[in-house]
Design an enzyme around this catalytic site. Structure first.
Site: not given
Length: 284
Positions: A10-11, A58, A99, A123
């Protein structure tokens, strides 16, 4: 140190690998090697023999989470529980990436690390379940909340640039009443590299300095990229989607700053990312 990294493709995972590779022994774990919803995740984490586990994996498709809350909970909630249990078996410090969406977004100032949570979408609820599992199962943890992450191949910056190459009739429309903290993945990775050398366990907000709306963010992207196209503000209620984003979730980096871990303004970070895209011939 030996450091295992979930979500290595992922980033943020890629940025963490770039930040740590020169000084640490890394064990990157991508989606093909780790199925978070499977209890065997605990065994796989323990088998790494890591000193630190950075859990960046995630299910981050917020609209997908809204369509399938059970899947979101299994991956982000239960999956994080299994990661924490694996860390406990080998006495590894755990960094859990969370998050801004664990907050309700009804405040009027940036959220502090210990402010009450209250997610309003599946989420955020699933990521909060991950936080709760980490706190309950393993005291050697860092919970690091990030927001509006950019720096990889799929993010808001790249979306705005893509839309600007072939704008719809009437120009681009961006939400002006969703406020947050744009955050550059390599800056987070640099902060994590410093954080894991400490034993100051707890909750952190790692975001670039400053706040803006999605509309203001898009306007800066276009301006700094030298793209002249019309951009119009709209309201959240006018943008139909499956998930309900919290309207006001800037994060305040208080705990990290107390350790000397601070972050440059998001505008400077955006310039760095656009420069990188130019070097990669992805932006004129």
């Amino acid at each position: 140190m030996r450091i295992a990294i979930t979500g290595a493709q992922g980033q943020l995972g890629q940025a963490v690998i770039a930040a740590l590779a020169d000084q640490h022994d890394l064990a990157p774990l991508g989606h093909g090697q780790l199925e978070l919803a499977d209890p065997a995740t605990a065994d796989q984490i323990a088998a790494t023999g890591a000193d630190v586990v950075i859990h960046a994996a995630a299910y981050t498709n917020v609209d997908g989470c809204a369509r399938d809350p059970l899947l979101a909970y299994r991956v982000n909630g239960l999956g994080t529980r299994y990661v924490a249990l694996g860390c406990r078996r080998i006495n590894a410090a755990l960094v859990y990436i969370s998050t801004n969406e664990v907050f309700a977004g009804d405040g009027r100032r940036p959220y502090f690390e210990d402010d009450p949570t209250g997610p309003i979408n599946p989420y955020g609820q699933s990521k909060l379940a991950g936080e709760q599992a980490v706190r309950a199962l393993w005291p050697r943890h860092f919970i690091v909340r990030v927001a509006w992450l950019f720096g990889g191949e799929r993010n808001f910056v790249r979306t705005v640039l893509r839309l600007a190459t072939n704008p719809p009739a009437g120009g681009l429309r961006m939400v002006a009443d969703e406020i947050g903290s744009p955050t550059y993945a390599p800056d987070v990775a640099a902060g994590l590299a410093r954080l894991i050398t400490t034993d100051y366990y707890g909750t952190y907000h790692f975001v670039n300095d400053g706040i803006c709306s999605r509309y203001e963010f898009a306007a800066e992207i276009l301006r700094r990229a030298g793209i002249d196209t019309s951009l119009h503000p709209i309201r959240l209620r006018d943008f139909q989607r499956d998930s309900t984003p919290p309207p006001y979730t800037p994060l305040a980096n208080v705990a990290g700053a107390a350790l000397g871990i601070t972050f440059r303004p998001w505008q400077e970070a955006l310039d760095a990312y656009l420069d990188r895209l130019r070097r990669q011939a992805l932006l004129p």
